[in-house]
Write an enzyme that holds these catalytic residues in place. Structure first.
Site, PDB file in Angstrom:
ATOM      1  N   ARG A 166       0.835  -1.222   0.000  1.00 53.82           N
ATOM      2  CA  ARG A 166       0.000   0.000   0.000  1.00 53.82           C
ATOM      3  C   ARG A 166       0.870   1.274   0.000  1.00 53.82           C
ATOM      4  O   ARG A 166       0.522   2.268   0.636  1.00 53.82           O
ATOM      5  CB  ARG A 166      -0.942   0.027   1.223  1.00 53.82           C
ATOM      6  CG  ARG A 166      -1.965  -1.095   1.289  1.00 53.82           C
ATOM      7  CD  ARG A 166      -2.947  -1.053   0.132  1.00 53.82           C
ATOM      8  NE  ARG A 166      -4.052  -1.967   0.316  1.00 53.82           N
ATOM      9  CZ  ARG A 166      -4.039  -3.257  -0.040  1.00 53.82           C
ATOM     10  NH1 ARG A 166      -2.974  -3.771  -0.613  1.00 53.82           N
ATOM     11  NH2 ARG A 166      -5.101  -4.010   0.156  1.00 53.82           N
ATOM     12  N   SER A 241     -10.741  -0.760   3.167  1.00 57.30           N
ATOM     13  CA  SER A 241      -9.988  -0.833   4.427  1.00 57.30           C
ATOM     14  C   SER A 241      -9.568   0.571   4.836  1.00 57.30           C
ATOM     15  O   SER A 241      -8.933   1.270   4.045  1.00 57.30           O
ATOM     16  CB  SER A 241      -8.724  -1.673   4.261  1.00 57.30           C
ATOM     17  OG  SER A 241      -9.041  -2.971   3.840  1.00 57.30           O
ATOM     18  N   GLU A 337      -4.907   3.974   5.954  1.00 58.51           N
ATOM     19  CA  GLU A 337      -4.639   3.696   4.539  1.00 58.51           C
ATOM     20  C   GLU A 337      -5.311   4.747   3.656  1.00 58.51           C
ATOM     21  O   GLU A 337      -4.797   5.144   2.612  1.00 58.51           O
ATOM     22  CB  GLU A 337      -5.166   2.295   4.184  1.00 58.51           C
ATOM     23  CG  GLU A 337      -4.799   1.843   2.798  1.00 58.51           C
ATOM     24  CD  GLU A 337      -5.856   0.981   2.153  1.00 58.51           C
ATOM     25  OE1 GLU A 337      -6.853   1.545   1.649  1.00 58.51           O
ATOM     26  OE2 GLU A 337      -5.691  -0.256   2.139  1.00 58.51           O
TER      27      GLU A 337
HETATM   28  P1  FAD Z   1      -9.131   8.352  -5.410  1.00 62.11           P
HETATM   29  O1  FAD Z   1      -9.864   7.985  -4.172  1.00 62.11           O
HETATM   30  O2  FAD Z   1      -9.765   9.312  -6.336  1.00 62.11           O
HETATM   31  O3  FAD Z   1      -7.691   8.882  -5.010  1.00 62.11           O
HETATM   32  C1  FAD Z   1      -6.909   8.189  -4.077  1.00 62.11           C
HETATM   33  C2  FAD Z   1      -5.560   8.893  -3.944  1.00 62.11           C
HETATM   34  O4  FAD Z   1      -4.841   8.789  -5.176  1.00 62.11           O
HETATM   35  C3  FAD Z   1      -5.704  10.393  -3.677  1.00 62.11           C
HETATM   36  O5  FAD Z   1      -4.665  10.796  -2.817  1.00 62.11           O
HETATM   37  C4  FAD Z   1      -5.536  11.021  -5.059  1.00 62.11           C
HETATM   38  O6  FAD Z   1      -5.013  12.321  -5.006  1.00 62.11           O
HETATM   39  C5  FAD Z   1      -4.548  10.051  -5.728  1.00 62.11           C
HETATM   40  N1  FAD Z   1      -4.765   9.943  -7.178  1.00 62.11           N
HETATM   41  C6  FAD Z   1      -5.890   9.494  -7.798  1.00 62.11           C
HETATM   42  N2  FAD Z   1      -5.716   9.507  -9.126  1.00 62.11           N
HETATM   43  C7  FAD Z   1      -4.468   9.977  -9.355  1.00 62.11           C
HETATM   44  C8  FAD Z   1      -3.707  10.254 -10.534  1.00 62.11           C
HETATM   45  N3  FAD Z   1      -4.204  10.034 -11.765  1.00 62.11           N
HETATM   46  N4  FAD Z   1      -2.459  10.773 -10.392  1.00 62.11           N
HETATM   47  C9  FAD Z   1      -1.943  11.001  -9.172  1.00 62.11           C
HETATM   48  N5  FAD Z   1      -2.606  10.769  -8.015  1.00 62.11           N
HETATM   49  C10 FAD Z   1      -3.853  10.258  -8.106  1.00 62.11           C
HETATM   50  N6  FAD Z   1      -7.785  -0.968  -2.381  1.00 62.11           N
HETATM   51  C11 FAD Z   1      -6.942  -2.019  -2.477  1.00 62.11           C
HETATM   52  O7  FAD Z   1      -5.724  -1.843  -2.618  1.00 62.11           O
HETATM   53  N7  FAD Z   1      -7.406  -3.306  -2.406  1.00 62.11           N
HETATM   54  C12 FAD Z   1      -8.707  -3.585  -2.245  1.00 62.11           C
HETATM   55  O8  FAD Z   1      -9.082  -4.757  -2.184  1.00 62.11           O
HETATM   56  C13 FAD Z   1      -9.626  -2.494  -2.148  1.00 62.11           C
HETATM   57  N8  FAD Z   1     -10.943  -2.728  -1.951  1.00 62.11           N
HETATM   58  C14 FAD Z   1     -11.807  -1.687  -1.836  1.00 62.11           C
HETATM   59  C15 FAD Z   1     -13.157  -1.958  -1.635  1.00 62.11           C
HETATM   60  C16 FAD Z   1     -14.072  -0.928  -1.511  1.00 62.11           C
HETATM   61  C17 FAD Z   1     -15.539  -1.241  -1.291  1.00 62.11           C
HETATM   62  C18 FAD Z   1     -13.617   0.415  -1.599  1.00 62.11           C
HETATM   63  C19 FAD Z   1     -14.603   1.547  -1.505  1.00 62.11           C
HETATM   64  C20 FAD Z   1     -12.268   0.707  -1.786  1.00 62.11           C
HETATM   65  C21 FAD Z   1     -11.346  -0.348  -1.907  1.00 62.11           C
HETATM   66  N9  FAD Z   1      -9.974  -0.123  -2.089  1.00 62.11           N
HETATM   67  C22 FAD Z   1      -9.110  -1.181  -2.222  1.00 62.11           C
HETATM   68  C23 FAD Z   1      -9.445   1.263  -2.120  1.00 62.11           C
HETATM   69  C24 FAD Z   1      -9.565   1.953  -3.503  1.00 62.11           C
HETATM   70  O9  FAD Z   1     -10.487   1.301  -4.330  1.00 62.11           O
HETATM   71  C25 FAD Z   1      -8.221   2.013  -4.216  1.00 62.11           C
HETATM   72  O10 FAD Z   1      -7.270   2.686  -3.427  1.00 62.11           O
HETATM   73  C26 FAD Z   1      -8.313   2.700  -5.573  1.00 62.11           C
HETATM   74  O11 FAD Z   1      -7.109   2.551  -6.283  1.00 62.11           O
HETATM   75  C27 FAD Z   1      -8.642   4.186  -5.462  1.00 62.11           C
HETATM   76  O12 FAD Z   1      -8.914   4.656  -6.773  1.00 62.11           O
HETATM   77  P2  FAD Z   1      -9.646   6.046  -7.009  1.00 62.11           P
HETATM   78  O13 FAD Z   1      -9.548   6.361  -8.459  1.00 62.11           O
HETATM   79  O14 FAD Z   1     -11.009   5.991  -6.443  1.00 62.11           O
HETATM   80  O15 FAD Z   1      -8.719   7.027  -6.190  1.00 62.11           O
HETATM   81  N1  EPU Z   2     -10.680 -10.196  10.638  1.00 59.77           N
HETATM   82  C1  EPU Z   2     -11.350 -10.221  11.826  1.00 59.77           C
HETATM   83  N2  EPU Z   2     -12.437  -9.420  11.979  1.00 59.77           N
HETATM   84  C2  EPU Z   2     -12.883  -8.610  10.993  1.00 59.77           C
HETATM   85  C3  EPU Z   2     -12.190  -8.579   9.778  1.00 59.77           C
HETATM   86  C4  EPU Z   2     -11.071  -9.374   9.611  1.00 59.77           C
HETATM   87  O1  EPU Z   2     -10.991 -10.955  12.731  1.00 59.77           O
HETATM   88  O2  EPU Z   2     -13.888  -7.920  11.210  1.00 59.77           O
HETATM   89  C5  EPU Z   2      -9.490 -11.045  10.457  1.00 59.77           C
HETATM   90  C6  EPU Z   2      -9.770 -12.508  10.171  1.00 59.77           C
HETATM   91  O3  EPU Z   2      -8.788 -13.257  10.847  1.00 59.77           O
HETATM   92  C7  EPU Z   2      -9.554 -12.627   8.686  1.00 59.77           C
HETATM   93  C8  EPU Z   2      -8.425 -11.641   8.471  1.00 59.77           C
HETATM   94  O4  EPU Z   2      -8.714 -10.585   9.379  1.00 59.77           O
HETATM   95  O5  EPU Z   2      -9.187 -13.926   8.301  1.00 59.77           O
HETATM   96  C9  EPU Z   2      -8.278 -11.102   7.081  1.00 59.77           C
HETATM   97  O6  EPU Z   2      -9.504 -10.515   6.649  1.00 59.77           O
HETATM   98  P1  EPU Z   2      -9.823 -10.300   5.102  1.00 59.77           P
HETATM   99  O7  EPU Z   2      -9.522 -11.529   4.333  1.00 59.77           O
HETATM  100  O8  EPU Z   2     -11.192  -9.721   5.009  1.00 59.77           O
HETATM  101  O9  EPU Z   2      -8.731  -9.266   4.630  1.00 59.77           O
HETATM  102  P2  EPU Z   2      -8.172  -7.948   5.305  1.00 59.77           P
HETATM  103  O10 EPU Z   2      -6.799  -8.226   5.805  1.00 59.77           O
HETATM  104  O11 EPU Z   2      -9.145  -7.373   6.247  1.00 59.77           O
HETATM  105  C10 EPU Z   2      -6.976  -7.148   3.121  1.00 59.77           C
HETATM  106  C11 EPU Z   2      -6.875  -5.866   2.360  1.00 59.77           C
HETATM  107  C12 EPU Z   2      -8.092  -5.690   1.466  1.00 59.77           C
HETATM  108  C13 EPU Z   2      -8.130  -6.848   0.477  1.00 59.77           C
HETATM  109  C14 EPU Z   2      -8.217  -8.167   1.267  1.00 59.77           C
HETATM  110  C15 EPU Z   2      -8.117  -9.376   0.356  1.00 59.77           C
HETATM  111  C16 EPU Z   2      -5.526  -4.334   3.647  1.00 59.77           C
HETATM  112  C17 EPU Z   2      -5.502  -3.119   4.508  1.00 59.77           C
HETATM  113  N3  EPU Z   2      -6.736  -4.744   3.262  1.00 59.77           N
HETATM  114  O12 EPU Z   2      -8.082  -7.017   4.002  1.00 59.77           O
HETATM  115  O13 EPU Z   2      -7.949  -4.475   0.743  1.00 59.77           O
HETATM  116  O14 EPU Z   2      -9.241  -6.756  -0.379  1.00 59.77           O
HETATM  117  O15 EPU Z   2      -7.114  -8.243   2.218  1.00 59.77           O
HETATM  118  O16 EPU Z   2      -6.815  -9.524  -0.100  1.00 59.77           O
HETATM  119  O17 EPU Z   2      -4.480  -4.868   3.326  1.00 59.77           O
HETATM  120  C18 EPU Z   2      -8.425  -2.134   0.808  1.00 59.77           C
HETATM  121  O18 EPU Z   2      -7.210  -1.941   0.747  1.00 59.77           O
HETATM  122  O19 EPU Z   2      -9.260  -1.196   0.812  1.00 59.77           O
HETATM  123  C19 EPU Z   2      -8.933  -3.508   0.857  1.00 59.77           C
HETATM  124  C20 EPU Z   2     -10.237  -3.794   0.953  1.00 59.77           C
END
Ligand code: FAD
Ligand code: EPU
Length: 341
Positions: A166, A241, A337
């Site tokens: 990240r 997250s 994050e």
């Molecule tokens: P924005 O929210 O618009 O911007 C995020 C940051 O990036 C800001 O600081 C912005 O200034 C900068 N930025 C955006 N575009 C540019 C650009 N073109 N040039 C320079 N800087 C830029 N993230 C994960 O890693 N793994 C996951 O599994 C994951 N699951 C998610 C699930 C949900 C339901 C949600 C809501 C979010 C999740 N995210 C996850 C977080 C998010 O989707 C990612 O970080 C995504 O890449 C953000 O994209 P965005 O275009 O919406 O960025």
């Molecule tokens: N857990 C709990 N309670 C909760 C949630 C999680 O105990 O309420 C524990 C459990 O042990 C579970 C473990 O956490 O097994 C891992 O949970 P999960 O698989 O849901 O993944 P996560 O670690 O919570 C990360 C990323 C996600 C990504 C998933 C799948 C980060 C900060 N988050 O979540 O990314 O989708 O793994 O790879 O690394 C994001 O960055 O926005 C995001 C959603």
């Protein structure tokens, strides 16, 4: 020619659904507009915020006293092809999940585990998006940017992006300096390497009766897992997250495990482990807690939510309270994050 709109409401432009206003706002559809934007006198005197899909930001002020630059640069171009590999240069304003679906349809391998992550292609390198055993750095060749400081276009090779968990140069010294215009991906065309190590993927594939792996099968499995775990921002405001999963020294983990026998971990190296922040937050009693119209999600404690009409500053205060209790109970510092604006 560049047009700056004034006092634009950002509520529908962030997945948390937080009401905030951009003092100035513009949309970039072509990289050449960036030079014109920089020459505009207002741009020189106000802070800039690049915005993609708004799925990883938390607006904490009623008004952002600067220029929000919404990225809508589109296009997918095949720039190189070799036996078994293809290089795609993708406009940063393409929706990430649409790009993943494009790859799955064309049988280009490497991004299928990152299905259904919201946001834009341009933000993907920013925090090196990751899920289900894959990080976007695994398939990035280079990132094309406009440098607001030197007013030049640069191509930053993967090794110079300083990708980590990240993390990247774009989240650190490049923040609001580099506007990402395109990302070039290197993908497989055949002999795909399927990443199904994440336990839940294997379980779902078995349930789906998949005998022969395909990019579509892996993508479908990831989509099914994500839909069962994460709240859909269309229904409940959130940014995924809220915190990173902390990495702690192995000796600290062993000490904590004596008191908290069920504490899960993933090995990082010989001396460090990663602990799921969701578990730590749940142990502190936050899971499912609601404070007015905001709270901690009932099924995933790592996700803070806005049930409607929530205030960004209040969500930030809730996040700070969560950090404090995890620090007090476990001596572990959680890092946010989400980008706090
Ligand atoms: P924005 O929210 O618009 O911007 C995020 C940051 O990036 C800001 O600081 C912005 O200034 C900068 N930025 C955006 N575009 C540019 C650009 N073109 N040039 C320079 N800087 C830029 N993230 C994960 O890693 N793994 C996951 O599994 C994951 N699951 C998610 C699930 C949900 C339901 C949600 C809501 C979010 C999740 N995210 C996850 C977080 C998010 O989707 C990612 O970080 C995504 O890449 C953000 O994209 P965005 O275009 O919406 O960025
Ligand atoms: N857990 C709990 N309670 C909760 C949630 C999680 O105990 O309420 C524990 C459990 O042990 C579970 C473990 O956490 O097994 C891992 O949970 P999960 O698989 O849901 O993944 P996560 O670690 O919570 C990360 C990323 C996600 C990504 C998933 C799948 C980060 C900060 N988050 O979540 O990314 O989708 O793994 O790879 O690394 C994001 O960055 O926005 C995001 C959603």
């Amino acid at each position: 020619m560049i047009t700056l709109q004034e006092n634009v409401d950002l509520t529908s432009l962030n997945t948390f659904g937080i009401q905030s206003t951009a003092r100035y706002f513009t949309i970039i559809q072509n990289p050449n507009q960036l030079k014109a934007l920089l020459e505009h006198k207002i741009t020189r005197s106000y802070p800039k915020l690049v915005l993609g899909g708004g799925s990883n930001v938390l607006f904490t002020k009623n008004i952002f006293e600067g220029i929000v630059i919404k990225n809508e640069i589109k296009g997918i171009e095949k720039v190189r092809e070799e036996e078994g590999r293809v290089w795609l240069k993708v406009g940063a304003g393409e929706a990430w999940h649409d790009f993943v679906m494009y790859c799955v349809q064309h049988d280009f391998g490497g991004v299928e585990n990152l299905s259904l992550i919201p946001g834009s292609v341009g933000a993907a390198p920013m925090q090196n998006i990751g899920a289900y055993g894959v990080e976007v750095k695994d398939v990035i060749e280079s990132v094309s940017v406009f440098d607001f400081t030197s007013a030049t276009f640069l191509e930053i090779k993967k090794d110079d992006c300083h990708f980590g968990y990240r993390e990247s140069i774009f989240k650190q010294e490049g923040r609001n300096r580099y506007f990402i215009t395109h990302v070039t991906f290197k993908l497989s065309k055949k002999n795909h390497v399927y990443n199904t190590e994440y336990g839940a993927i294997k379980d779902i594939l078995t349930k789906m009766n998949i005998s022969e792996l395909s990019l579509k099968a892996v993508s479908d499995a990831v989509i099914a897992i994500r839909k069962s775990k994460l709240p859909d921002p269309v229904q409940i405001g959130n940014a995924g997250s809220f915190f990173k999963n902390p990495t702690i020294p192995l000796h600290l983990y062993q000490k904590l495990k004596e008191v908290h026998a069920a504490m899960p971990m993933y090995p990082v190296d010989n001396t460090h482990v990663k602990v799921p922040a969701g578990w730590l937050i749940e142990q502190c009693g936050w899971k499912g807690k609601t404070i007015g119209n905001i709270g901690v999600h009932a099924h995933q404690a790592l996700v803070l939510v806005n049930y409607g009409g929530g205030d960004g500053q209040k969500i930030f205060e809730l996040a700070t309270a969560v950090q404090q209790s995890v620090q007090e109970k476990f001596g572990i510092a959680l890092q946010m994050e989400v980008n706090i604006i």
